[in-house]
Design an enzyme around this catalytic site. Structure first.
Site, PDB file in Angstrom:
ATOM      1  N   THR A 124       0.830  -1.206   0.000  1.00  8.64           N
ATOM      2  CA  THR A 124       0.000   0.000   0.000  1.00  8.64           C
ATOM      3  C   THR A 124       0.864   1.256   0.000  1.00  8.64           C
ATOM      4  O   THR A 124       0.387   2.321  -0.382  1.00  8.64           O
ATOM      5  CB  THR A 124      -0.890   0.039   1.261  1.00  8.64           C
ATOM      6  OG1 THR A 124      -0.030  -0.150   2.399  1.00  8.64           O
ATOM      7  CG2 THR A 124      -1.936  -1.049   1.236  1.00  8.64           C
ATOM      8  N   SER A 158      31.626  -4.718   6.894  1.00 10.07           N
ATOM      9  CA  SER A 158      30.426  -5.313   7.476  1.00 10.07           C
ATOM     10  C   SER A 158      30.743  -6.742   7.881  1.00 10.07           C
ATOM     11  O   SER A 158      31.369  -7.486   7.118  1.00 10.07           O
ATOM     12  CB  SER A 158      29.290  -5.309   6.451  1.00 10.07           C
ATOM     13  OG  SER A 158      28.304  -6.249   6.835  1.00 10.07           O
ATOM     14  N   GLY A 202      17.852 -10.969   4.167  1.00 13.67           N
ATOM     15  CA  GLY A 202      17.084 -11.573   3.064  1.00 13.67           C
ATOM     16  C   GLY A 202      15.817 -12.254   3.534  1.00 13.67           C
ATOM     17  O   GLY A 202      15.331 -13.186   2.912  1.00 13.67           O
ATOM     18  N   LEU A 252      12.563  -8.720   6.477  1.00 16.36           N
ATOM     19  CA  LEU A 252      12.423  -8.006   7.750  1.00 16.36           C
ATOM     20  C   LEU A 252      13.156  -6.663   7.714  1.00 16.36           C
ATOM     21  O   LEU A 252      13.456  -6.076   8.733  1.00 16.36           O
ATOM     22  CB  LEU A 252      12.915  -8.888   8.908  1.00 16.36           C
ATOM     23  CG  LEU A 252      12.166 -10.221   9.033  1.00 16.36           C
ATOM     24  CD1 LEU A 252      12.786 -11.111  10.103  1.00 16.36           C
ATOM     25  CD2 LEU A 252      10.679  -9.986   9.337  1.00 16.36           C
ATOM     26  N   SER A 253      13.449  -6.206   6.506  1.00 11.24           N
ATOM     27  CA  SER A 253      14.021  -4.875   6.276  1.00 11.24           C
ATOM     28  C   SER A 253      15.421  -4.693   6.834  1.00 11.24           C
ATOM     29  O   SER A 253      15.726  -3.665   7.451  1.00 11.24           O
ATOM     30  CB  SER A 253      13.100  -3.782   6.822  1.00 11.24           C
ATOM     31  OG  SER A 253      11.917  -3.763   6.086  1.00 11.24           O
ATOM     32  N   SER A 254      16.267  -5.672   6.571  1.00 10.87           N
ATOM     33  CA  SER A 254      17.664  -5.473   6.958  1.00 10.87           C
ATOM     34  C   SER A 254      18.265  -4.303   6.182  1.00 10.87           C
ATOM     35  O   SER A 254      19.139  -3.604   6.695  1.00 10.87           O
ATOM     36  CB  SER A 254      18.477  -6.746   6.734  1.00 10.87           C
ATOM     37  OG  SER A 254      18.421  -7.143   5.384  1.00 10.87           O
ATOM     38  N   ASP A 311       9.374   0.704   5.215  1.00  4.47           N
ATOM     39  CA  ASP A 311      10.426   0.098   6.033  1.00  4.47           C
ATOM     40  C   ASP A 311      11.258   1.165   6.735  1.00  4.47           C
ATOM     41  O   ASP A 311      11.594   1.044   7.915  1.00  4.47           O
ATOM     42  CB  ASP A 311      11.346  -0.753   5.145  1.00  4.47           C
ATOM     43  CG  ASP A 311      10.573  -1.690   4.238  1.00  4.47           C
ATOM     44  OD1 ASP A 311       9.414  -2.001   4.581  1.00  4.47           O
ATOM     45  OD2 ASP A 311      11.118  -2.096   3.203  1.00  4.47           O
ATOM     46  N   TYR A 329       8.422  -7.012  -7.990  1.00  2.64           N
ATOM     47  CA  TYR A 329       8.010  -5.865  -7.173  1.00  2.64           C
ATOM     48  C   TYR A 329       7.799  -4.645  -8.064  1.00  2.64           C
ATOM     49  O   TYR A 329       6.771  -3.958  -7.993  1.00  2.64           O
ATOM     50  CB  TYR A 329       9.068  -5.585  -6.104  1.00  2.64           C
ATOM     51  CG  TYR A 329       8.683  -4.495  -5.128  1.00  2.64           C
ATOM     52  CD1 TYR A 329       8.088  -4.805  -3.910  1.00  2.64           C
ATOM     53  CD2 TYR A 329       8.912  -3.153  -5.425  1.00  2.64           C
ATOM     54  CE1 TYR A 329       7.734  -3.812  -3.010  1.00  2.64           C
ATOM     55  CE2 TYR A 329       8.563  -2.158  -4.542  1.00  2.64           C
ATOM     56  CZ  TYR A 329       7.981  -2.484  -3.332  1.00  2.64           C
ATOM     57  OH  TYR A 329       7.623  -1.496  -2.454  1.00  2.64           O
TER      58      TYR A 329
HETATM   59  C1  GLA Z   1       8.841  -4.151   0.777  1.00  6.65           C
HETATM   60  C2  GLA Z   1       9.085  -2.684   0.431  1.00  6.65           C
HETATM   61  C3  GLA Z   1       8.076  -1.777   1.132  1.00  6.65           C
HETATM   62  C4  GLA Z   1       6.647  -2.260   0.920  1.00  6.65           C
HETATM   63  C5  GLA Z   1       6.532  -3.760   1.186  1.00  6.65           C
HETATM   64  C6  GLA Z   1       5.179  -4.296   0.827  1.00  6.65           C
HETATM   65  O1  GLA Z   1       9.081  -4.368   2.127  1.00  6.65           O
HETATM   66  O2  GLA Z   1      10.379  -2.322   0.819  1.00  6.65           O
HETATM   67  O3  GLA Z   1       8.255  -0.457   0.680  1.00  6.65           O
HETATM   68  O4  GLA Z   1       6.205  -1.928  -0.359  1.00  6.65           O
HETATM   69  O5  GLA Z   1       7.503  -4.497   0.469  1.00  6.65           O
HETATM   70  O6  GLA Z   1       4.222  -3.784   1.675  1.00  6.65           O
END
Ligand code: GLA
Length: 410
Positions: free
Chosen positions: A55, A87, A141, A144-146, A199, A251
């Site tokens: 969204t 890293s 990977g 979880l937004s690493s 994220d 995506y």
């Molecule tokens: C990934 C993207 C986010 C978001 C989600 C789906 O995490 O980084 O910006 O679009 O997918 O909600």
């Protein structure tokens, strides 16, 4: 709750590092690589999204929490324009000049870090060169937004180390919103991932004990109290470990389809389509794929509202069906689920989860399951068995609590 000793399963949940553990690792790595002490250590969390998937780039609503799992950056400011990065997760260090960073110039993990410095500079901030050592316990990977945690840890460090920072102070929410925007630019323009911004907002703007209600139309946030323990519940994250091979192209394709549909419908973003107008909007589209994508986005935004309404009513134990409906919509209309995610969600529900759904971008990554407190071990066992029966590789697990935003830890 995340203590191994309460678990009958042989699989321990992945624990988050304490401040002390993260600082010790990042500082030791920094000293070993650069032979000096860092100016400080900053940490930024990964996230799970409770609801509101795909969204953000449609101007919609999302409801993430920051994880206790964080990336730690030990940073020392330099007097010149050089950047040197190491890293713990990467065998190859990166070194370059800030003057050479721009779209298409840096590849791989360093693009997120160098990209943040570049984007802050583009926003008029006085960024200097720096040395940084990165250590992280955010699963990599796993959806979880690493990457947002990596960007956020370096961004708050650079903001604090800069002389004459412009605009709202970096520790105010307004300042954080601007930093989050720079992190998104780094990811979109330097790392080349067309992600939407949820994220970075979660990592930089969330509050401990709260879910972040993010309105992606204007970047406004509200902090919704989110105390699962008080309701006798916990949130189990199943990291499917599924390789997301197609993720980037898929995506970007979803995003392009939504933007084309919005243009066709004459709106700036799909957010402008109210649920009452959904049927009329669908009738104006020419193909079934666009219709399905639009239906997901519009109904998913409505589900965020429903979820938040239940939270505000003190009815967190009733959100399960809303989570389940989100998963169905992501699987059938948005087509971003996969076998591993579907197996995880079904097994968790069968083992007593109140609701379960994939979280994040999809095509692998993680699922979340809302489970009665103390039942995580049974749910873990059930998911492991289901994966084995389906011939899938072993998943990993963690327990998510709503943690705090990025900040200085040493
Ligand atoms: C990934 C993207 C986010 C978001 C989600 C789906 O995490 O980084 O910006 O679009 O997918 O909600």
């Amino acid at each position: 709750m995340t203590d191994d000793s309460t678990t009958s399963s042989s699989t321990p949940v992945q624990e988050a590092w304490s401040d002390q553990q993260g600082v010790a690792r990042a500082t030791a790595a920094f000293v070993a690589a650069f032979g000096e002490q860092p100016d400080g250590v900053w940490a930024a969390p990964g996230r799970v999204n409770l609801i509101g998937e795909h969204t953000d780039y449609n101007g919609g609503l999302a409801l993430p929490i920051a994880l206790p799992h964080r990336t730690f950056a030990a940073v020392r400011r330099r007097g010149d324009r050089r950047v040197r990065l190491i890293s713990g997760r990467e065998s190859i260090p990166w070194e370059g000049s800030l003057d050479d960073v721009g779209p298409g110039t840096v590849q791989g993990w360093a693009s997120y870090v160098a990209g943040v410095a570049w984007a802050l500079g583009e926003h008029g901030q006085p960024v200097t060169g720096f040395d940084a050592a990165i250590e992280s316990c955010v699963p990599y990977g796993s959806g979880l937004s690493s990457s947002a945690a990596l960007e956020g840890s370096v961004a708050v460090a650079l903001a604090e180390l800069a002389d004459h920072w412009h605009g709202p102070a970096a520790d105010t929410d307004e300042g954080r919103a601007a930093i989050a925007e720079a992190c998104v630019r780094a990811e979109n323009e330097i790392a080349g991932a067309s992600t939407g911004g949820m994220d970075q907002a979660a990592s930089l703007r969330a509050r401990a004990g709260h879910a972040l209600l993010l309105d992606c139309r204007d970047g406004a946030v509200e902090h919704e109290p989110f105390d699962l323990a008080a309701a006798g519940l916990e949130l189990l994250v199943v990291d499917t470990r599924a390789p997301h091979a197609l993720v980037d192209g898929q995506y970007a394709q979803r995003r392009a389809t939504c933007e084309a549909a919005a243009a066709r419908l004459g709106v700036a973003t799909l957010r402008e389509i109210e649920p009452e107008r959904l049927d009329a909007a669908l009738a104006d589209l020419d193909d079934d794929v666009s219709r399905a994508r639009v239906r997901h986005v519009v109904t998913e935004i409505a589900r965020v509202r429903a979820f938040v309404a239940l939270l505000r009513d003190g009815r967190v134990s009733d959100v399960g069906p809303v989570m389940d409906a989100s998963h169905t919509s992501l699987r059938d209309d948005y087509e971003v689920s996969c076998t591993e995610l579907d197996v995880a969600v079904a097994a968790a529900r069968d083992a007593g989860a109140l609701g379960a759904r994939m979280t994040g971008g999809g095509f692998g990554g993680s699922a979340i399951a809302l489970v009665p407190a103390g039942s995580a071990p049974q749910v873990i066992d059930a998911v492991e068995r289901a994966f084995a029966d389906a011939g899938l590789g072993a998943p990993a697990f963690l327990v998510a609590t709503a943690a705090d935003r990025a900040g200085r830890v040493a």
